[in-house]
Every structure is written in structure tokens, then in C-alpha cells.
Design an enzyme around this catalytic site. Structure first.
Site, mmCIF file in Angstrom:
data_model
loop_
_atom_site.group_PDB
_atom_site.id
_atom_site.type_symbol
_atom_site.label_atom_id
_atom_site.label_comp_id
_atom_site.label_asym_id
_atom_site.label_seq_id
_atom_site.Cartn_x
_atom_site.Cartn_y
_atom_site.Cartn_z
ATOM 1 N N MET A 1 0.809 -1.220 0.000
ATOM 2 C CA MET A 1 0.000 0.000 0.000
ATOM 3 C C MET A 1 0.840 1.266 0.000
ATOM 4 S SD MET A 1 -3.122 -1.023 -0.065
ATOM 5 C CE MET A 1 -3.931 0.524 0.325
ATOM 6 N N ARG A 2 2.170 1.124 0.015
ATOM 7 C CA ARG A 2 3.006 2.323 0.080
ATOM 8 C C ARG A 2 2.798 3.216 -1.139
ATOM 9 N NH1 ARG A 2 7.625 0.166 1.380
ATOM 10 N NH2 ARG A 2 7.458 0.617 3.601
ATOM 11 N N ALA A 3 2.620 2.604 -2.306
ATOM 12 C CA ALA A 3 2.434 3.391 -3.521
ATOM 13 C C ALA A 3 1.189 4.262 -3.431
ATOM 14 C CB ALA A 3 2.352 2.472 -4.733
#
Length: 671
Positions: free
Chosen positions: A275-277
């Protein structure tokens, strides 16, 4: 002069300047990784950014740059409540050298005070110096992995934790992280690429007018640096003021549900991991809106954020080209472009063909895709051997799918650069003991030093709390870790290797070993032999994708000058040993063992192999012979080399660590 080269004078680097400015507006974006060929003003732009950052107020005398308005309650120099005097200073740009030690980065126990005064004191590192400023790492791809892990963890958490040598310290470490790298010198691991918020690809302009302007400005700066900076001072002041205004506007920017859905859909469509993107894209789009002076995130902000935040997260291995299919991006954004008030969680778009799932995603391509269908099959009609050497050359065969290989390692304990392949005495790793230092002391073994000095304290007249230490008492920590090696591939590209589509499997195996070398931080080289001679297809380098590109275009055909290949490899190792004597080599010979080129080819190949055995070079022979009838020539070559021999199928097993040592031992005993 406040900067070595005005930021606004950097020509033709629009994406780079925008990425740096967005991080200046919102450091939460997560930093910038700048990838590009040499001589493209990467370092110039980064260093010029520091002059644009607003000045910061710090608590006077605080080594950790605490903000007087909100001091860090856990500051080692604290408490600062109520804060005392403060001072204003320019934001710092701290450079982390590639050869820096772990102590220099995170800080460590102040050994001098501990031994002389008997007190436990913490000496801050570069992470503390960079707090509320810029931390710049040039050639970040050459930085040791454990240092990259430390600084990226600090950047993600906004704090540095030090637990070592009896010291337990936590201090704030919020900084703008910028790394630059030349991909030709090796790649960062994908998981480390993901920790940088944005990535920008930089290339030199091919427009003559822009190149002329670059040269003109560079010459003008060299002639009169102060006057050149003064001419651009007005524009820099305007950019600085715009950064301040965008920072003030940032909390008011609204990221609506529509923009969030576009971000989530884009990340899902491009199959990025985790989910970092999504979070980075949301922060980048918000910063873009603030930079434009708006309080609403638009679709154009989401699109620009995707182009900056996603390309490096699309890579699945080092041979994948970074990039983004812009047509696919536009299609995804169009599908989720509805206004907030028209959206409904329980009413899917009736006009979309199954939510866009009915259409196959376009192929993003890669270094192995595209034209493979147009390549003819190599070696399907036997073993073309031609007296003239290369007249039987065939078109390059495509590589088979790579696989997870066995662990190949060099026996013994080395002292080379840190890596992940063979055992070595390194500056980092587990402590295995202590010894007297040879030369300068680099890693003090505190307990052993105290133990050596303790029996002599009364004789030395100790009267205070500190120990009386002499030079002879100092002990160096002996540590064992892993090193990177030079993996030199010697690949048979003769006509016999083209038989029965063998070369496709061979290329797949070598590609698999290249992937393993990438993960273990090795240097790689490639020697090929075919026809009448051998050539160095790729001199030793840290860029495994360069080796993969050379392998992909490797043609086959002609006779098998095995001796020439071994002698050329031996010469490459001799030269590389002079350049980097501490890096041990592992030679991987990929062949079926035939020797048909030159006079007395078999005898000459045997003499060449015995040169390697006499030098003690660790070797592995990958036996490519296939079919029901096998001559076992590769196995005989392995005995001559004092090497381990594995087939292509055996290369897939769990581990062959130690086979090299065993085979070499048997070979020496037999001799």
C-alpha cells in the site's frame, strides 16, 4: 554565495526539479531517487536545492536541531521545556559518503569520554545532523545494504533508534532523503527502490539548443561564480517564497473521494505491491495541488503523481525496464473520473465492460519481450561446424525462463567488499572475537579492551573513575559476515551449444545465475568463445542488467575454442586482481566440454584449465550436455579445473555450498 550552482539554472531537468520541489513542500512524500547516466547534473540539482529551503529555528546548543516551538521530548540533549534561547540557521544538506561506517551514520558511544571519564555519552551521527534538512547520498546503489536499510528506516519512521555498546538512544530524524545513481554501476534491490517516494529518470538532452545553453551557463559560472549566482538570485527568491506559500497551503488541500478512487484504481491496475504506492501518490498529488496554489486535488495531479511514484515500483526483477504505460494510465483514470457526488459504493458503473476487467492489460514489455517471436529457433538441425570459424553463425536464441539457483560460494574466508555470497572478515556482521589492531583501529572491542587494561590500573596509578588506557590495551573487534565476489561467466557459444535448442536453456540458466549475483551484490563479467577465438563480452561490472543484455544478443555457431575461452578468462582475472585484490573470484564455465578449435584443442584446454587450478581459483562447471548419449567431457574439464560440476537440472537444487571446496580438495589430494 549560497549555492554551488543556482537551482533555476539547471536546464532540461523538469521532472527532477518538480520531484525535489514537491519534497521540499511536503517531506512526507518520502524523498527522491534520481537515476541517470553520468554527466546529467543530478548532483548539481540536488545541491542547489538546499539554498531554496527556508531557514529553520533550532534550540541553541542542541546537537539534534530541535524545533523550539515543538521540541522533541526524547531529545538526548533535552529536556527543552520550557525552551531556552534559539537561533535561526539555513537548512543543512548533509552528504552521506558511500564508504561511511555505521557509527558515522547513526552515532555511537563516545569511546573517548567512556574510557577517560567513565561516563556513558552518545556521539550523534549524520542522521542527527540531517534532521530538518536534506540527507543526500550520491551513488546510493553503491552504498552497503545495511546502511541503506538504516537510513530508509529512519526516513520512514522520522526517528533514529540506536541500541549498541550499552547505549540506548532515540532521537528525531526527519529529513528530505535524496539519492542519485547511475544504473550502469548496478541497481538497488526492488524493496529498497520501493522505500523512495519518487523516482526520476534523467538523461542528457539531445536538443542542440539546450546543450548549447548548458555549456554557456557552465562557462559563465566558471568565469564568475558570484556574479552568476547574483544574476539568478531573484528567481531563486521567488521559488523559495513559492515553497513557503505551498507549505502554508498544504493543510488546506482537499483530497476527495474521487481522487482517492483514481489513486487506488491506478495502483491496482499496475499491480504494485503493498500500500506504500497509494500513500505516496496521495501525498504527492496533494503537494502538487499546493504547489499549483489550489486547495483541490485534480485528475491531472493524480496522473502526474503516478508518473513520479509508480515506474520504479513496477519492476519485478533488475532486468525489467522501469516505466509506465501512459495509455493504460489514462484509460484507468478515465474509468474512475466521476465526480464525488455522482459516486455510489453500491452502484457500479453500468457502462464499463465489467469494470474494465474484460480487456487484457497491454504488455508493459521488458528487455526480454517484444520481438522474441521474430527470432528463429537456434540449433534445431544439429551441430553446425564450419572450418572457417564463424560462417555458421546463427541468430541469437531467446533465453528460457529464469529460476532459483543453488548457492554457489567461494571456499574459505575472504576480506572483500560486503555482500551476500561467501564468508568473509568484514567491518559489519557478527562479532566472533577480538585481536590486536593491525594499523588504524576501526572497530573497538570494548569488553576486550577493558579486560586487557584492567589488571594494570594500580600499576598505572589510577585514582579517578576512568580507566587508564594504553595503546597496547586496544583490541579490534573481529567480525564475520558475507562478501560479494566477482562472478565471471565463461560461456560456450559454439555450434554444438545450439543443438536441440540447448542455447535457450543455457541462457536461461546464466540469466538465473545473474539474478542470484544481483541479489548477492556481486560484480559480474562475461567471456564468450566460439569460432576461432574468445572475447570479453562484458568486462567486470556491478551492472547485472548490462550482462543480461549482452547475453540476450549472444549469437551461436562455429567451432569450440575452449582453451581460448579459459585463457581469456584467466587474463581477465589477472587484471581484475590488480584492480581489486581483496575481491575473490568465482568462475562459472558453461559448456558441454567439447574442444574443437585450434591445434591440439583438447590438450591445450587441459593446460589452460590447470592454470586455474594452480592459482586456486574457485570454479564451477555447468554441464550443458543433453540427450541419451553423453560423453562426460564437462566432468573431465571440472577435474582439470579442480571445480565442482553440475548439470542444468542440478542447478535448481537447494544448495551446493561446499562442493567447490570438496572437489578442490579431492583434486589436490589426487595431484
Amino acid at each position: 554565495m549560497s549555492t554551488p550552482f543556482p537551482f533555476t539554472a539547471v536546464v532540461g531537468q523538469d521532472d527532477l526539479r518538480l520531484a525535489l520541489l514537491l519534497n521540499a513542500v511536503s517531506p512526507a512524500v518520502g524523498g527522491v531517487l534520481v537515476r541517470g547516466e553520468k554527466g546529467t547534473a543530478k548532483s548539481t540539482a540536488v545541491r542547489a536545492l538546499s539554498a531554496l529551503l527556508p531557514a529553520v529555528d533550532v534550540v541553541a546548543g542542541c546537537r539534534f536541531s530541535c524545533d523550539p516551538a515543538a521540541p522533541d521530548p526524547a531529545c538526548p540533549d533535552g529536556p527543552h521545556n520550557p525552551p531556552g534561547a534559539f537561533e535561526s540557521r539555513p537548512a543543512r544538506m548533509v552528504e552521506l559518503p558511500v564508504g561511511a561506517s555505521e557509527d558515522r551514520l547513526v552515532g555511537a558511544l563516545d569511546i573517548e569520554r567512556a574510557l577517560a571519564e567513565g561516563v556513558k555519552a552518545f556521539e550523534p551521527g549524520l542522521l542527527a545532523d540531517a534532521h530538518r534538512g536534506i540527507l543526500y547520498v550520491d551513488e546510493v546503489n553503491l552504498l552497503h545494504d545495511h546502511l541503506v536499510d538504516l537510513l530508509l528506516d529512519a526516513a520512514a519512521m522520522g526517528a533514529s533508534y540506536v541500541e549498541r555498546e550499552g547505549v540506548s538512544v532515540r532521537h528525531a530524524a526527519r529529513f528530505l532523503l535524496v539519492g542519485t545513481m547511475n544504473p550502469e554501476e548496478g541497481e538497488l534491490r526492488p524493496q529498497l527502490l520501493d522505500r523512495f517516494g519518487l523516482t526520476v529518470e534523467v538523461a542528457a538532452s539531445r536538443e542542440p539548443d539546450q546543450r548549447v545553453e548548458v555549456v554557456r551557463r557552465r562557462l559563465a559560472y566558471d568565469d564568475d561564480p558570484a556574479g552568476f549566482a547574483a544574476r539568478w538570485a531573484g528567481e531563486e527568491a521567488a521559488v523559495r517564497q513559492r515553497i513557503v506559500a505551498a507549505r502554508e497551503l498544504l493543510p488546506s488541500v482537499r483530497l476527495g473521494d474521487g481522487a482517492l478512487r483514481q489513486i487506488a484504481a491506478t495502483c491496482a491496475a499496475f499491480e504494485v505491491d503493498g500500500m506504500r504506492a497509494d500513500i505516496v501518490m496521495a501525498r504527492t498529488a496533494t503537494a502538487l495541488a499546493a504547489w499549483a496554489g489550489r486547495t483541490e486535488v485534480l485528475a491531472e495531479d493524480v496522473r502526474r503523481a503516478a508518473l513520479l511514484a509508480l515506474p520504479h515500483r513496477r519492476r519485478r526483477n533488475p532486468f525489467d525496464a522501469p516505466g509506465l504505460d501512459e495509455d493504460k494510465l489514462d484509460q484507468t483514470l478515465e474509468e474512475f473520473s466521476g465526480e464525488d457526488e455522482n459516486e455510489s459504493d453500491d452502484d457500479p458503473d453500468p457502462d464499463g465492460p465489467g469494470g474494465g476487467g474484460g480487456q487484457p492489460a497491454p504488455d508493459d514489455g521488458g528487455p526480454q519481450g517484444g520481438d522474441t517471436a521474430a527470432r528463429p529457433e537456434a540449433g534445431a538441425d544439429g551441430e553446425p561446424q564450419t572450418p572457417g570459424g564463424t560462417s555458421g553463425e546463427q541468430a541469437p536464441a531467446p533465453a528460457a525462463e529464469p529460476f532459483r539457483t543453488k548457492v554457489l560460494s567461494v571456499p574459505g574466508i575472504g576480506e572483500g567488499a560486503a555482500g551476500r555470497r561467501s564468508r568473509a572478515r568484514t567491518e559489519h556482521g557478527r562479532t566472533t572475537g577480538a585481536r590486536r589492531p593491525r594499523g588504524a583501529l576501526t572497530k573497538l572491542h570494548l569488553a576486550a579492551t577493558v579486560q586487557a587494561a584492567a589488571p594494570h590500573q594500580r600499576a598505572r596509578g589510577r585514582s579517578g573513575p576512568g580507566l587508564v588506557i594504553r595503546r597496547d590495551d586496544l583490541r579490534q573487534a573481529a567480525r564475520e559476515g558475507r562478501e560479494g565476489n566477482l562472478v565471471l561467466f565463461v560461456v560456450d557459444a559454439s555450434g554444438s551449444m545450439a543443438a536441440r535448442q540447448r542455447m535457450s536453456a543455457v541462457k536461461g540458466a546464466v540469466l538465473s545465475l545473474l539474478l542470484d549475483a544481483y541479489q548477492r551484490r556481486d560484480k559480474v563479467g562475461l567471456v564468450t568463445f566460439r569460432g576461432a577465438a574468445a572475447e570479453v563480452a562484458l568486462p567486470p561490472t556491478s551492472s547485472v542488467d548490462a550482462a543480461a543484455a549482452r547475453l540476450e544478443s549472444l549469437p551461436t555457431g562455429g567451432r569450440t575454442p575452449l582453451a581460448a575461452g579459459l585463457l581469456r578468462a584467466h587474463d581477465v582475472l589477472r587484471v581484475e586482481r590488480l584492480r581489486d585484490p581483496a575481491r575473490r573470484a568465482l568462475v562459472v564455465v558453461v559448456t558441454d566440454g567439447r574442444a574443437t578449435g585450434g591445434p591440439e584443442p583438447v590438450a591445450l584446454a587441459g593446460r589452460a584449465a590447470r592454470l586455474f587450478a594452480a592459482d586456486g581459483v574457485a570454479s564451477v562447471v555447468v554441464d550443458c550436455e543433453s540427450g541419451p548419449v553423453r560423453l562426460g567431457l564437462a566432468g573431465q574439464l571440472a577435474v582439470e579445473l579442480g571445480a565442482a560440476a553440475v548439470t542444468l537440472d542440478e542447478l535448481r537444487a537447494d544448495s551446493i555450498a561446499g562442493l567447490v571446496k570438496d572437489v578442490q580438495g579431492r583434486s589436490r589430494r589426487a595431484a
